[in-house]
Scaffold this motif. Sequence first.
Motif, mmCIF file in Angstrom:
data_model
loop_
_atom_site.group_PDB
_atom_site.id
_atom_site.type_symbol
_atom_site.label_atom_id
_atom_site.label_comp_id
_atom_site.label_asym_id
_atom_site.label_seq_id
_atom_site.Cartn_x
_atom_site.Cartn_y
_atom_site.Cartn_z
ATOM 1 N N ALA A 121 0.830 -1.206 0.000
ATOM 2 C CA ALA A 121 0.000 0.000 0.000
ATOM 3 C C ALA A 121 0.864 1.255 0.000
ATOM 4 O O ALA A 121 0.457 2.294 -0.538
ATOM 5 N N ASP A 122 2.029 1.181 0.597
ATOM 6 C CA ASP A 122 2.926 2.340 0.633
ATOM 7 C C ASP A 122 3.497 2.661 -0.747
ATOM 8 O O ASP A 122 3.801 3.812 -1.047
ATOM 9 N N GLU A 123 3.650 1.640 -1.594
ATOM 10 C CA GLU A 123 4.239 1.825 -2.917
ATOM 11 C C GLU A 123 3.225 2.293 -3.958
ATOM 12 O O GLU A 123 3.585 2.977 -4.905
ATOM 13 N N ALA A 124 1.978 1.932 -3.793
ATOM 14 C CA ALA A 124 0.958 2.200 -4.810
ATOM 15 C C ALA A 124 0.233 3.508 -4.521
ATOM 16 O O ALA A 124 -0.302 3.705 -3.440
ATOM 17 N N ALA A 125 0.221 4.353 -5.506
ATOM 18 C CA ALA A 125 -0.576 5.582 -5.387
ATOM 19 C C ALA A 125 -2.042 5.204 -5.558
ATOM 20 O O ALA A 125 -2.358 4.233 -6.252
ATOM 21 N N PRO A 126 -2.953 5.945 -4.960
ATOM 22 C CA PRO A 126 -4.376 5.641 -5.173
ATOM 23 C C PRO A 126 -4.713 5.702 -6.664
ATOM 24 O O PRO A 126 -4.259 6.600 -7.370
ATOM 25 N N CYS A 127 -5.464 4.746 -7.133
ATOM 26 C CA CYS A 127 -5.837 4.667 -8.546
ATOM 27 C C CYS A 127 -6.838 5.786 -8.868
ATOM 28 O O CYS A 127 -7.932 5.827 -8.310
ATOM 29 N N TYR A 176 -8.545 6.342 -11.581
ATOM 30 C CA TYR A 176 -9.760 5.836 -12.217
ATOM 31 C C TYR A 176 -10.753 5.335 -11.170
ATOM 32 O O TYR A 176 -11.931 5.713 -11.201
ATOM 33 N N LEU A 177 -10.293 4.494 -10.257
ATOM 34 C CA LEU A 177 -11.204 3.939 -9.254
ATOM 35 C C LEU A 177 -11.771 5.021 -8.351
ATOM 36 O O LEU A 177 -12.948 4.996 -7.996
ATOM 37 N N ARG A 178 -10.966 5.996 -8.014
ATOM 38 C CA ARG A 178 -11.435 7.077 -7.141
ATOM 39 C C ARG A 178 -12.467 7.954 -7.873
ATOM 40 O O ARG A 178 -13.470 8.348 -7.291
ATOM 41 N N MET A 179 -12.242 8.231 -9.154
ATOM 42 C CA MET A 179 -13.219 8.998 -9.924
ATOM 43 C C MET A 179 -14.513 8.203 -10.095
ATOM 44 O O MET A 179 -15.604 8.756 -10.034
ATOM 45 N N ARG A 180 -14.384 6.921 -10.311
ATOM 46 C CA ARG A 180 -15.563 6.063 -10.449
ATOM 47 C C ARG A 180 -16.377 6.071 -9.162
ATOM 48 O O ARG A 180 -17.612 6.138 -9.205
ATOM 49 N N MET A 181 -15.715 5.996 -8.015
ATOM 50 C CA MET A 181 -16.421 6.049 -6.731
ATOM 51 C C MET A 181 -17.141 7.385 -6.571
ATOM 52 O O MET A 181 -18.302 7.432 -6.147
ATOM 53 N N ALA A 182 -16.460 8.468 -6.915
ATOM 54 C CA ALA A 182 -17.062 9.794 -6.795
ATOM 55 C C ALA A 182 -18.281 9.910 -7.712
ATOM 56 O O ALA A 182 -19.336 10.431 -7.308
ATOM 57 N N THR A 183 -18.150 9.411 -8.927
ATOM 58 C CA THR A 183 -19.256 9.457 -9.884
ATOM 59 C C THR A 183 -20.433 8.640 -9.373
ATOM 60 O O THR A 183 -21.589 9.071 -9.459
ATOM 61 N N LYS A 184 -20.152 7.480 -8.846
ATOM 62 C CA LYS A 184 -21.219 6.613 -8.319
ATOM 63 C C LYS A 184 -21.960 7.302 -7.174
ATOM 64 O O LYS A 184 -23.186 7.271 -7.104
#
Length: 143
Positions: free
Chosen positions: A7-13, A15-23
């Motif tokens: 989790a420390d190496e991966a930046a938040p995705c 696409y997934l964050r925008m999809r959550m916001a859109t939903k």
Amino acid sequence: MLTRISADEAAPCLYLRMRMATKRLLALYEARMQESGVTMSQFGMLVATAEEPELTMSRLAEKRELSLSTLSRTLRPLEELGWLEIFTDSENGRVRRVRLTREGRAKVKAAYACWKRAQAEAAEIVSPRDVERVLRATEGLPT
């Protein structure tokens, strides 16, 4: 072999964050629109049709960034409900046009009040300026 990423190496995705916001935003709008009996998808199509009387199917597909086949599938239920009609152009039989019916105009009017409430509530949560910034930033992406 599956590579593990911490989790420390991966930046938040993004696409997934925008999809959550859109939903989440869609859920807000759909809840507010419920009393009108019109979904946001239906409302978008009805409004786009109202903006340009007797527009062509091609133009409507372009406005909504949809393929013609997707547009046809989306419009079919609205036509069955009697909210719009699809007809052949009188001068060019290959061109199909769309227009609101009297019932469709009444639906737009009723749904617009609900949409305005949803819009005001959403604007309190997410700044329209921020949304415009995201749209401008993503204009160059393929559709």
